[in-house]
Design a protein around this motif. Structure first.
Motif, PDB file in Angstrom:
ATOM      1  N   LEU A 385      39.372 -61.860 -22.162  1.00  0.00           N
ATOM      2  CA  LEU A 385      39.626 -62.382 -23.588  1.00  0.00           C
ATOM      3  C   LEU A 385      38.184 -61.823 -24.060  1.00  0.00           C
ATOM      4  CD1 LEU A 385      39.905 -66.213 -22.485  1.00  0.00           C
ATOM      5  CD2 LEU A 385      42.093 -64.253 -22.979  1.00  0.00           C
ATOM      6  N   LEU A 386      37.319 -61.407 -23.699  1.00  0.00           N
ATOM      7  CA  LEU A 386      36.390 -61.450 -24.864  1.00  0.00           C
ATOM      8  C   LEU A 386      36.254 -59.756 -25.019  1.00  0.00           C
ATOM      9  CD1 LEU A 386      32.866 -62.258 -23.310  1.00  0.00           C
ATOM     10  CD2 LEU A 386      34.171 -62.668 -25.595  1.00  0.00           C
ATOM     11  N   LEU A 387      37.092 -58.197 -24.260  1.00  0.00           N
ATOM     12  CA  LEU A 387      37.846 -57.294 -24.513  1.00  0.00           C
ATOM     13  C   LEU A 387      38.788 -57.313 -25.249  1.00  0.00           C
ATOM     14  CD1 LEU A 387      37.384 -55.848 -21.388  1.00  0.00           C
ATOM     15  CD2 LEU A 387      35.769 -55.575 -22.958  1.00  0.00           C
ATOM     16  N   PRO A 388      38.185 -57.150 -26.412  1.00  0.00           N
ATOM     17  CA  PRO A 388      39.439 -56.005 -27.358  1.00  0.00           C
ATOM     18  C   PRO A 388      40.800 -55.705 -27.057  1.00  0.00           C
ATOM     19  CG  PRO A 388      37.885 -54.304 -27.556  1.00  0.00           C
ATOM     20  CD  PRO A 388      36.847 -55.511 -26.694  1.00  0.00           C
ATOM     21  N   CYS A 389      42.030 -55.439 -27.679  1.00  0.00           N
ATOM     22  CA  CYS A 389      42.889 -55.043 -26.829  1.00  0.00           C
ATOM     23  C   CYS A 389      43.445 -54.069 -27.716  1.00  0.00           C
ATOM     24  CB  CYS A 389      44.922 -56.236 -27.137  1.00  0.00           C
ATOM     25  SG  CYS A 389      44.286 -57.346 -26.223  1.00  0.00           S
ATOM     26  N   ILE A 390      43.486 -52.845 -27.044  1.00  0.00           N
ATOM     27  CA  ILE A 390      43.394 -51.662 -27.592  1.00  0.00           C
ATOM     28  C   ILE A 390      44.777 -50.869 -27.314  1.00  0.00           C
ATOM     29  CG2 ILE A 390      42.077 -49.097 -28.234  1.00  0.00           C
ATOM     30  CD1 ILE A 390      39.949 -50.217 -27.189  1.00  0.00           C
ATOM     31  N   THR A 391      45.109 -50.419 -26.056  1.00  0.00           N
ATOM     32  CA  THR A 391      46.399 -49.937 -25.744  1.00  0.00           C
ATOM     33  C   THR A 391      47.892 -50.957 -25.520  1.00  0.00           C
ATOM     34  OG1 THR A 391      45.400 -50.429 -23.306  1.00  0.00           O
ATOM     35  CG2 THR A 391      45.407 -48.718 -24.456  1.00  0.00           C
ATOM     36  N   LYS A 392      48.849 -51.455 -24.958  1.00  0.00           N
ATOM     37  CA  LYS A 392      49.819 -51.619 -24.552  1.00  0.00           C
ATOM     38  C   LYS A 392      49.295 -52.657 -23.276  1.00  0.00           C
ATOM     39  CE  LYS A 392      54.655 -52.014 -23.220  1.00  0.00           C
ATOM     40  NZ  LYS A 392      54.398 -53.113 -22.043  1.00  0.00           N
ATOM     41  N   GLU A 393      49.035 -51.706 -22.210  1.00  0.00           N
ATOM     42  CA  GLU A 393      48.049 -52.194 -21.075  1.00  0.00           C
ATOM     43  C   GLU A 393      47.424 -53.923 -21.187  1.00  0.00           C
ATOM     44  OE1 GLU A 393      45.841 -50.940 -16.806  1.00  0.00           O
ATOM     45  OE2 GLU A 393      45.543 -50.232 -17.947  1.00  0.00           O
ATOM     46  N   ASP A 394      46.811 -53.188 -22.417  1.00  0.00           N
ATOM     47  CA  ASP A 394      45.458 -54.305 -22.771  1.00  0.00           C
ATOM     48  C   ASP A 394      46.545 -55.745 -23.138  1.00  0.00           C
ATOM     49  OD1 ASP A 394      43.565 -52.730 -22.030  1.00  0.00           O
ATOM     50  OD2 ASP A 394      43.702 -52.275 -23.851  1.00  0.00           O
ATOM     51  N   GLU A 395      47.564 -55.644 -23.900  1.00  0.00           N
ATOM     52  CA  GLU A 395      48.147 -56.360 -24.237  1.00  0.00           C
ATOM     53  C   GLU A 395      48.825 -57.381 -23.630  1.00  0.00           C
ATOM     54  OE1 GLU A 395      51.271 -54.511 -27.060  1.00  0.00           O
ATOM     55  OE2 GLU A 395      49.272 -54.265 -29.207  1.00  0.00           O
ATOM     56  N   ASP A 396      49.247 -56.366 -22.104  1.00  0.00           N
ATOM     57  CA  ASP A 396      49.760 -56.936 -21.261  1.00  0.00           C
ATOM     58  C   ASP A 396      48.627 -57.904 -20.536  1.00  0.00           C
ATOM     59  OD1 ASP A 396      52.442 -56.290 -22.165  1.00  0.00           O
ATOM     60  OD2 ASP A 396      52.415 -54.612 -20.246  1.00  0.00           O
ATOM     61  N   ALA A 397      48.212 -57.044 -20.480  1.00  0.00           N
ATOM     62  CA  ALA A 397      46.676 -58.124 -19.657  1.00  0.00           C
ATOM     63  C   ALA A 397      46.424 -59.880 -20.532  1.00  0.00           C
ATOM     64  CB  ALA A 397      45.250 -57.343 -19.585  1.00  0.00           C
ATOM     65  N   GLN A 398      46.056 -59.380 -21.569  1.00  0.00           N
ATOM     66  CA  GLN A 398      46.269 -60.701 -22.672  1.00  0.00           C
ATOM     67  C   GLN A 398      46.872 -61.799 -22.223  1.00  0.00           C
ATOM     68  OE1 GLN A 398      42.990 -60.296 -23.937  1.00  0.00           O
ATOM     69  NE2 GLN A 398      43.360 -62.397 -25.947  1.00  0.00           N
ATOM     70  N   LYS A 399      48.490 -61.610 -22.143  1.00  0.00           N
ATOM     71  CA  LYS A 399      49.305 -62.690 -22.010  1.00  0.00           C
ATOM     72  C   LYS A 399      48.801 -62.904 -20.080  1.00  0.00           C
ATOM     73  CE  LYS A 399      52.586 -60.334 -24.241  1.00  0.00           C
ATOM     74  NZ  LYS A 399      53.995 -59.282 -24.582  1.00  0.00           N
ATOM     75  N   GLU A 400      49.069 -62.057 -19.719  1.00  0.00           N
ATOM     76  CA  GLU A 400      48.449 -62.445 -17.949  1.00  0.00           C
ATOM     77  C   GLU A 400      47.371 -63.776 -17.854  1.00  0.00           C
ATOM     78  OE1 GLU A 400      49.927 -62.718 -14.026  1.00  0.00           O
ATOM     79  OE2 GLU A 400      50.545 -61.507 -15.972  1.00  0.00           O
ATOM     80  N   VAL A 401      46.098 -63.265 -18.680  1.00  0.00           N
ATOM     81  CA  VAL A 401      44.938 -64.081 -18.572  1.00  0.00           C
ATOM     82  C   VAL A 401      45.341 -65.019 -19.110  1.00  0.00           C
ATOM     83  CG1 VAL A 401      44.193 -63.136 -20.806  1.00  0.00           C
ATOM     84  CG2 VAL A 401      42.656 -64.107 -18.532  1.00  0.00           C
ATOM     85  N   LYS A 402      46.208 -65.458 -19.747  1.00  0.00           N
ATOM     86  CA  LYS A 402      46.054 -67.054 -20.849  1.00  0.00           C
ATOM     87  C   LYS A 402      47.294 -67.662 -19.439  1.00  0.00           C
ATOM     88  CE  LYS A 402      45.709 -65.431 -25.674  1.00  0.00           C
ATOM     89  NZ  LYS A 402      46.746 -65.724 -27.000  1.00  0.00           N
ATOM     90  N   LYS A 403      47.970 -66.806 -18.783  1.00  0.00           N
ATOM     91  CA  LYS A 403      48.803 -67.297 -17.604  1.00  0.00           C
ATOM     92  C   LYS A 403      48.243 -68.339 -16.938  1.00  0.00           C
ATOM     93  CE  LYS A 403      52.967 -65.390 -18.557  1.00  0.00           C
ATOM     94  NZ  LYS A 403      54.589 -64.112 -18.153  1.00  0.00           N
ATOM     95  N   ILE A 404      46.803 -66.890 -16.681  1.00  0.00           N
ATOM     96  CA  ILE A 404      45.723 -67.910 -15.174  1.00  0.00           C
ATOM     97  C   ILE A 404      45.149 -69.113 -15.735  1.00  0.00           C
ATOM     98  CG2 ILE A 404      44.514 -66.767 -13.233  1.00  0.00           C
ATOM     99  CD1 ILE A 404      45.040 -63.726 -13.984  1.00  0.00           C
ATOM    100  N   SER A 405      44.536 -68.555 -16.907  1.00  0.00           N
ATOM    101  CA  SER A 405      43.926 -69.906 -17.515  1.00  0.00           C
ATOM    102  C   SER A 405      44.104 -71.274 -16.949  1.00  0.00           C
ATOM    103  CB  SER A 405      43.318 -69.523 -18.711  1.00  0.00           C
ATOM    104  OG  SER A 405      42.280 -68.161 -18.816  1.00  0.00           O
ATOM    105  N   THR A 406      45.228 -71.076 -17.674  1.00  0.00           N
ATOM    106  CA  THR A 406      46.360 -72.558 -18.050  1.00  0.00           C
ATOM    107  C   THR A 406      46.791 -73.115 -16.373  1.00  0.00           C
ATOM    108  OG1 THR A 406      47.248 -71.827 -19.794  1.00  0.00           O
ATOM    109  CG2 THR A 406      48.305 -73.125 -18.958  1.00  0.00           C
ATOM    110  N   SER A 407      46.769 -72.044 -15.732  1.00  0.00           N
ATOM    111  CA  SER A 407      46.951 -72.436 -14.725  1.00  0.00           C
ATOM    112  C   SER A 407      46.090 -73.016 -13.537  1.00  0.00           C
ATOM    113  CB  SER A 407      48.082 -71.110 -13.713  1.00  0.00           C
ATOM    114  OG  SER A 407      46.860 -70.942 -13.555  1.00  0.00           O
ATOM    115  N   LEU A 408      44.527 -72.694 -13.821  1.00  0.00           N
ATOM    116  CA  LEU A 408      43.216 -73.127 -13.480  1.00  0.00           C
ATOM    117  C   LEU A 408      42.611 -74.041 -13.939  1.00  0.00           C
ATOM    118  CD1 LEU A 408      41.489 -69.504 -13.043  1.00  0.00           C
ATOM    119  CD2 LEU A 408      42.526 -71.088 -11.104  1.00  0.00           C
ATOM    120  N   LYS A 409      43.548 -74.455 -15.097  1.00  0.00           N
ATOM    121  CA  LYS A 409      42.444 -75.619 -15.585  1.00  0.00           C
ATOM    122  C   LYS A 409      43.448 -76.874 -15.190  1.00  0.00           C
ATOM    123  CE  LYS A 409      40.651 -73.441 -20.498  1.00  0.00           C
ATOM    124  NZ  LYS A 409      41.118 -73.275 -21.164  1.00  0.00           N
ATOM    125  N   ARG A 410      44.805 -76.834 -14.577  1.00  0.00           N
ATOM    126  CA  ARG A 410      45.322 -77.825 -13.965  1.00  0.00           C
ATOM    127  C   ARG A 410      44.499 -78.522 -13.225  1.00  0.00           C
ATOM    128  NH1 ARG A 410      51.653 -75.079 -14.739  1.00  0.00           N
ATOM    129  NH2 ARG A 410      51.496 -75.128 -16.842  1.00  0.00           N
TER     130      ARG A 410
END
Length: 410
Positions: A385-410
């Motif tokens: 989450l600390l790294l900036p979004c520069i490419t489309k891959e970064d944007e996809d990774a940003q969405k993915e990491v938020k999903k992972i974080s949510t599932s880990l907090k459950r």
């Protein structure tokens, strides 16, 4: 080399893992009724045998043995039927592969031989054409006009020009550069995500002059890979992938000990696999892994290589038991890997270049989550989450990491 690059080919090549799943769906819904097998019925075989045999069972040791042997025989017969169905499925696939070219010819005949010319989408510029004199001289170079293995068109055929007309004016002046200056300029442009097309066009402008130089060839293949990533049109992507793969073949044939030649040939094989049938996807998966390993042998300090291998290992590790068995039955042995092996490659990337990419952190988090190491998984989610979004891959990774974080907090 940029820290973050779109890795679409991993999702397809990466041994054709998605293709194997599609095979299962196709196997149950599309294949011929005469060879279809009722899998739930087969799985409930034990229950049906119980109902059938309990009626006739008598308190006799010999009778009990006969009943048990009879059950084993019926199970073996069902397994043999399943293997027979698999062999028939393989034959059906072979027939379909042979029929596709004939079907294409038939469709062309029905349409009166008319072929629609595909135009490149407006959001991505194609390469600039040469002057008419340069074009006429280029068409005489038969060595570059031959088709590569599999019928792919090489980088200098007329098909490339006809299929992708450029709406802009001809480039009437090409700056003369020596090879070193050209390479430096192309590499510098490519660092900027928004100037990859310009880097590609620059190499296109000099392909006649440096077409036999190894350092030029693998960069030209890489540039076609960049165009594949930038394009949003399926036909464009296929076009760029096929030409890039052909250039990659040429590069590894001329410089078998150049790690970058193996790297970009592997990458382009992955891109091409996106448009292939299941069996070719798996074949390209083997080819991808083979040349990736060779690239690592020659470039042991290149982090991008370990990132690709990590993605490959992670995808293979996620194959289910039935997917592995199905693929093995149809195509022979398939590669095997584990989440731990994938994680070691992602950790190697971080060791060689900390903060290599947002996607690398995301996959490290996935691996730790799979291994039930929640604290480490959260650690790399936060780093991603600390790294900036520069490419489309970064944007996809940003969405993915938020999903992972949510599932880990459950």
């Amino acid at each position: 080399m940029p820290h973050s690059t779109n890795r679409e080919m991993i999702l397809g090549v990466v041994v054709g893992t998605a293709g194997i799943s599609l095979l299962l769906l196709w196997y149950h819904k599309v294949r011929k009724p005469r060879t279809a097998m009722d899998l739930p019925k087969f799985l409930s075989l034990g229950n049906s045998l119980d109902l059938m045999t309990l009626q006739d069972e008598v308190p006799s040791g010999q009778r009990t043995t006969e009943i048990f042997q009879g059950r084993q025989l019926q199970i073996l017969e069902k397994l043999n039927e399943l293997l027979t169905n698999m062999e028939e499925l393989k034959e059906e696939i072979r027939v379909l592969k042979e029929a596709i070219p004939k079907l294409e010819e038939y469709i062309q005949c029905e349409l009166g031989g008319k072929v629609t010319v595909h135009k490149i989408s407006p959001q991505h510029r194609a390469r600039k054409r040469k002057l008419a004199t340069v074009q006429s001289s280029a068409t005489s170079n038969s060595s570059e006009e031959a088709e590569s293995e599999g019928g792919y068109v090489t980088a200098n055929t007329d098909t490339e020009e006809q299929s992708f007309p450029v709406p802009k004016a001809f480039n009437t002046h090409v700056e003369e550069l020596n090879l070193d200056a050209l390479i430096q300029m192309a590499d510098n442009l490519r660092v900027n995500e928004g100037k990859k097309v310009e880097s590609f066009e620059l190499l296109c402008d000099h392909k006649e002059k440096f077409r036999d130089e190894i350092e030029f060839i693998w960069r030209f293949a890489r540039a076609y890979g960049d165009m594949y990533e930038l394009s949003t049109n399926t036909q464009e992507k296929k076009h760029y992938a096929n030409i890039g793969k052909t250039l990659g073949e040429k590069a590894i044939m001329r410089a078998p000990e150049n790690g970058y030649c193996h790297l970009w040939y592997a990458v382009l094989c992955g891109y091409v696999s996106e448009f292939e049938g299941l069996q070719n996807k798996i074949n390209y998966g083997y080819r991808f892994k083979e040349h990736l390993d060779k690239a690592i042998e020659f470039l042991p300090e290149e982090p991008f290589l370990y990132y690709l291998k990590g993605r490959y290992c992670y995808s293979v590790s996620k194959l289910s038991w039935i997917e592995k068995k199905m693929a093995t039955t149809l195509f022979g042995n398939i590669p095997s890997s584990t989440v731990q092996e994938a994680l070691q490659n992602f950790l190697k990337v971080e060791e060689l270049q900390p903060g290599f990419s947002k996607s690398n952190y995301v996959f490290m988090a996935k691996c730790y989550a799979d291994l039930n190491q929640i604290d480490n998984a959260m650690k790399f989610c936060n780093l991603a989450l600390l790294l900036p979004c520069i490419t489309k891959e970064d944007e996809d990774a940003q969405k993915e990491v938020k999903k992972i974080s949510t599932s880990l907090k459950r």
